[in-house]
Design a protein around this motif. Sequence first.
Motif, PDB file in Angstrom:
ATOM      1  N   CYS A 157       0.815  -1.216   0.000  1.00  9.31           N
ATOM      2  CA  CYS A 157       0.000   0.000   0.000  1.00  9.31           C
ATOM      3  C   CYS A 157       0.842   1.258   0.000  1.00  9.31           C
ATOM      4  CB  CYS A 157      -0.945   0.002   1.197  1.00  9.31           C
ATOM      5  SG  CYS A 157      -2.271  -1.173   0.995  1.00  9.31           S
ATOM      6  N   SER A 158       2.131   1.120  -0.348  1.00  8.97           N
ATOM      7  CA  SER A 158       2.986   2.305  -0.267  1.00  8.97           C
ATOM      8  C   SER A 158       2.551   3.374  -1.279  1.00  8.97           C
ATOM      9  CB  SER A 158       4.453   1.916  -0.476  1.00  8.97           C
ATOM     10  OG  SER A 158       4.565   1.144  -1.650  1.00  8.97           O
ATOM     11  N   ASN A 159       1.917   2.954  -2.369  1.00  6.38           N
ATOM     12  CA  ASN A 159       1.457   3.950  -3.343  1.00  6.38           C
ATOM     13  C   ASN A 159      -0.043   4.223  -3.245  1.00  6.38           C
ATOM     14  OD1 ASN A 159       0.539   1.563  -4.282  1.00  6.38           O
ATOM     15  ND2 ASN A 159       1.408   1.738  -6.353  1.00  6.38           N
ATOM     16  N   ALA A 160      -0.653   3.911  -2.100  1.00  3.83           N
ATOM     17  CA  ALA A 160      -2.090   4.119  -1.951  1.00  3.83           C
ATOM     18  C   ALA A 160      -2.424   5.604  -2.094  1.00  3.83           C
ATOM     19  CB  ALA A 160      -2.552   3.619  -0.589  1.00  3.83           C
ATOM     20  N   ILE A 161      -3.586   5.890  -2.655  1.00  8.09           N
ATOM     21  CA  ILE A 161      -3.995   7.279  -2.870  1.00  8.09           C
ATOM     22  C   ILE A 161      -5.034   7.671  -1.825  1.00  8.09           C
ATOM     23  CG2 ILE A 161      -5.104   8.864  -4.509  1.00  8.09           C
ATOM     24  CD1 ILE A 161      -4.023   6.891  -6.705  1.00  8.09           C
ATOM     25  N   MET A 162      -4.811   8.850  -1.241  1.00 12.60           N
ATOM     26  CA  MET A 162      -5.778   9.375  -0.275  1.00 12.60           C
ATOM     27  C   MET A 162      -6.794  10.191  -1.056  1.00 12.60           C
ATOM     28  SD  MET A 162      -4.636   8.395   2.608  1.00 12.60           S
ATOM     29  CE  MET A 162      -3.257   7.264   2.655  1.00 12.60           C
ATOM     30  N   ALA A 163      -8.082   9.855  -0.909  1.00 11.35           N
ATOM     31  CA  ALA A 163      -9.066  10.536  -1.744  1.00 11.35           C
ATOM     32  C   ALA A 163     -10.341  10.858  -0.982  1.00 11.35           C
ATOM     33  CB  ALA A 163      -9.424   9.654  -2.943  1.00 11.35           C
ATOM     34  N   SER A 164     -11.028  11.847  -1.507  1.00 14.39           N
ATOM     35  CA  SER A 164     -12.396  12.086  -1.083  1.00 14.39           C
ATOM     36  C   SER A 164     -13.185  12.248  -2.375  1.00 14.39           C
ATOM     37  CB  SER A 164     -12.502  13.348  -0.233  1.00 14.39           C
ATOM     38  OG  SER A 164     -13.872  13.706  -0.149  1.00 14.39           O
ATOM     39  N   ALA A 165     -13.898  11.206  -2.742  1.00 13.79           N
ATOM     40  CA  ALA A 165     -14.657  11.254  -3.988  1.00 13.79           C
ATOM     41  C   ALA A 165     -15.693  12.365  -3.888  1.00 13.79           C
ATOM     42  CB  ALA A 165     -15.331   9.911  -4.243  1.00 13.79           C
ATOM     43  N   LYS A 166     -16.222  12.539  -2.697  1.00 17.50           N
ATOM     44  CA  LYS A 166     -17.263  13.546  -2.508  1.00 17.50           C
ATOM     45  C   LYS A 166     -16.734  14.955  -2.740  1.00 17.50           C
ATOM     46  CE  LYS A 166     -20.879  14.579   0.770  1.00 17.50           C
ATOM     47  NZ  LYS A 166     -21.409  14.140   2.086  1.00 17.50           N
ATOM     48  N   GLY A 168     -13.973  15.656  -4.363  1.00 18.73           N
ATOM     49  CA  GLY A 168     -13.143  15.728  -5.567  1.00 18.73           C
ATOM     50  C   GLY A 168     -11.655  15.744  -5.262  1.00 18.73           C
ATOM     51  N   LYS A 169     -11.264  15.208  -4.118  1.00 18.38           N
ATOM     52  CA  LYS A 169      -9.844  15.181  -3.757  1.00 18.38           C
ATOM     53  C   LYS A 169      -9.191  13.880  -4.180  1.00 18.38           C
ATOM     54  CE  LYS A 169      -7.801  16.403   0.156  1.00 18.38           C
ATOM     55  NZ  LYS A 169      -7.654  16.740   1.588  1.00 18.38           N
ATOM     56  N   GLY A 170      -8.020  13.990  -4.764  1.00 17.88           N
ATOM     57  CA  GLY A 170      -7.273  12.788  -5.155  1.00 17.88           C
ATOM     58  C   GLY A 170      -7.647  12.249  -6.523  1.00 17.88           C
ATOM     59  N   ILE A 171      -8.577  12.906  -7.186  1.00 20.79           N
ATOM     60  CA  ILE A 171      -9.061  12.379  -8.471  1.00 20.79           C
ATOM     61  C   ILE A 171      -7.956  12.405  -9.535  1.00 20.79           C
ATOM     62  CG2 ILE A 171     -10.864  12.559 -10.240  1.00 20.79           C
ATOM     63  CD1 ILE A 171     -11.837  11.892  -7.362  1.00 20.79           C
ATOM     64  N   ASN A 172      -7.231  13.517  -9.566  1.00 20.29           N
ATOM     65  CA  ASN A 172      -6.170  13.600 -10.565  1.00 20.29           C
ATOM     66  C   ASN A 172      -5.072  12.562 -10.317  1.00 20.29           C
ATOM     67  OD1 ASN A 172      -5.006  14.507 -12.856  1.00 20.29           O
ATOM     68  ND2 ASN A 172      -4.252  16.437 -12.016  1.00 20.29           N
ATOM     69  N   GLU A 173      -4.731  12.349  -9.052  1.00 19.53           N
ATOM     70  CA  GLU A 173      -3.736  11.324  -8.717  1.00 19.53           C
ATOM     71  C   GLU A 173      -4.222   9.953  -9.180  1.00 19.53           C
ATOM     72  OE1 GLU A 173      -4.478  13.901  -6.866  1.00 19.53           O
ATOM     73  OE2 GLU A 173      -3.197  14.069  -5.103  1.00 19.53           O
ATOM     74  N   ILE A 174      -5.512   9.721  -9.019  1.00 11.32           N
ATOM     75  CA  ILE A 174      -6.055   8.415  -9.421  1.00 11.32           C
ATOM     76  C   ILE A 174      -5.917   8.244 -10.928  1.00 11.32           C
ATOM     77  CG2 ILE A 174      -8.188   7.056  -9.606  1.00 11.32           C
ATOM     78  CD1 ILE A 174      -8.989   8.250  -6.855  1.00 11.32           C
ATOM     79  N   LEU A 175      -6.256   9.289 -11.679  1.00 13.27           N
ATOM     80  CA  LEU A 175      -6.150   9.200 -13.139  1.00 13.27           C
ATOM     81  C   LEU A 175      -4.703   8.965 -13.568  1.00 13.27           C
ATOM     82  CD1 LEU A 175      -8.679  12.027 -14.009  1.00 13.27           C
ATOM     83  CD2 LEU A 175      -8.893   9.631 -14.700  1.00 13.27           C
TER      84      LEU A 175
END
Length: 598
Positions: A157-166, A168-175
């Motif tokens: 999980c070292s590259n896990a992404i911290m996000a809040s879909a609600k 809109g946080k972390g969306i660009n990192e996910i893409l």
Amino acid sequence: VPVSRFRNFSIIAHIDHGKSTLADQLLRWTETVKEREMKEQFLDNMDLERERGITIKLQAARMSYTAKDGEEYVLNLIDTPGHVDFSYEVSRSLVACEGALLVVDASQGVEAQTLANIYLALEQDLEIIPVLNKIDLPGAEPERVLEEIEEAIGLDCSNAIMASAKMGKGINEILEAIVHLIPPPSDTTEDPLRALIFDSYYDPYRGVIVYFRVVDGKVKVGDRIRLMASKKEYEIDEIGILSPTKVPVEELHAGEVGYIAASIKAVEDARVGDTITLASQPATSPLPGYKEAKPMVFCGLFPTETDDYADLRDALDKLKLNDSALSYEPETSSAMGFGFRCGFLGLLHMEIVQERLEREYDLDLVVTAPSVIYRVMLNDGEIIEVDNPSQLPSPQEREVVEEPYIHLEVITPEDYVGPLMELCQGRRGEFKDMKYFTPTRTTLIYELPLAEVVTDFFDQMKSRSRGYASMEYHFLGYRPNELVKLNIMVNNEPVDSLAMIVHRDKAYHVGKSLVEKLKELIPRQQFKIPVQAGIGTRIIASAHIPPLRKDVLAKCYGGDISRKKKLLQKQAKGKKRMKAIGTVDVPQEAFMAVLKLE
Ligand code: GDP
Ligand code: MG
């Protein structure tokens, strides 16, 4: 865009962890769906799904994304259904991908469905990108949950992404992670066509619309295709991509995801998991893993009005066009008259079909309690399958009765381990293992009869854990047991639709509580009604429904108009789902009483 810049992925998550919200955000960010067209949760577009907050049918969406490296990528999101009943569909949609986003609610942690889906993804060798969602919540504990994922699955999980879909946080990192971590499909465009069907639905105007992933070769409008399992051939009328609405194109190549319309009459002819090839140049072997969906849970469906039988048959015929897993055949019950014995993948599937019959086809139905398929060896060695308890051969005619067993995993906070073990034990469960991924969360592993789970097991699990436990199961096989048929008599008439198959050790207890429950549920009449439970000719429990007292009736004829009205309304409402058995009206709840026994 060359195949090297295609990325096919899905999102796996436990229910409510934010899969749909994240999918919406990806569509928004890539401007696949214009803001004003954006209905909330575009991907869950069936009414039922919306109301229940679950995804039943998978859908796909193609997005175009210009990454930070300046290149344009095509991202295909293939959505998966989120329920154990549909795990075969989940597995097929994962086969259509090279990677998956693993979404875990940072305030909850790993749940049973998360694990089940990860196992499916790992089986397919998918690249898994962990995403911790809902980090905006005050109760979010990303560190703890990361540890849980590593502990439970051994996933880095070292590259896990911290996000809040609600938010809109972390969306660009996910893409960016999708583009850089998920491998492109292999370019096998020159091979003979093999395309995997991962979903299909029936459109009354165009026939079946098939969603597929081209694995090898290419396919275009006008091609004559062959479905390798169903062996049917069709000419393609239209081919296109899902963005996420249908956009026709001329041709699709290896690695791409799209749909076809080819005047296919029923989804049965283009089942999930089947391989599409070209009739003129067929592939030598189909893609691996095709399975026909096998119904596991059965019940009787009877129209409350005998006249509605033909309407019920028409409605089932229509639903079947869109649901190859649904099975049904006419059933005649001495108590209920003419109806159908229907088979479903599981309880949710059963509920969905019932609800659609009532809503979309406006039918009033009485539904009998769910049953599993028993395997019975007769005296002469012949083995038969019994999906209707009233048809269990008598002990004189049979040697052995076998019932389906499942492997069950329940994930729960430690505090509820005691009550949940008690529940499993009470359901004839065999304890197999207990695992801890963190000091506070535990997995319980049991093997138990499916029949004990298709009743109210899920509700019991939720209530005993205050909603915190989650479960997943899969079929193990058949095992022999001491099973007997429990007959129910109402007003001295046997009611075949209330008969059930129970373990000998539980028969007395079940008979007694069922009779008591029926006594509460069946409305009083002018006369006394005996209710009895028996095995063979032996009565093991009995009760009486007392007659209506005259003064109760008399009161209604007094001056209190509103009360009388209320009573009449109540009666009218209750009448809808009642079945007259002899001279006694038996309400729907009575047929489900076995699900609510203590
Ligand atoms: P699904 O069942 O996995 O598709 O979950 P949904 O996307 O439907 O989300 C379930 C609930 O969680 C909804 O009420 C969402 O609004 C909420 N939700 C989703 N993502 C977030 C998030 O990042 N933060 C918060 N606070 N709520 C979220
Ligand atoms: Mg959803």
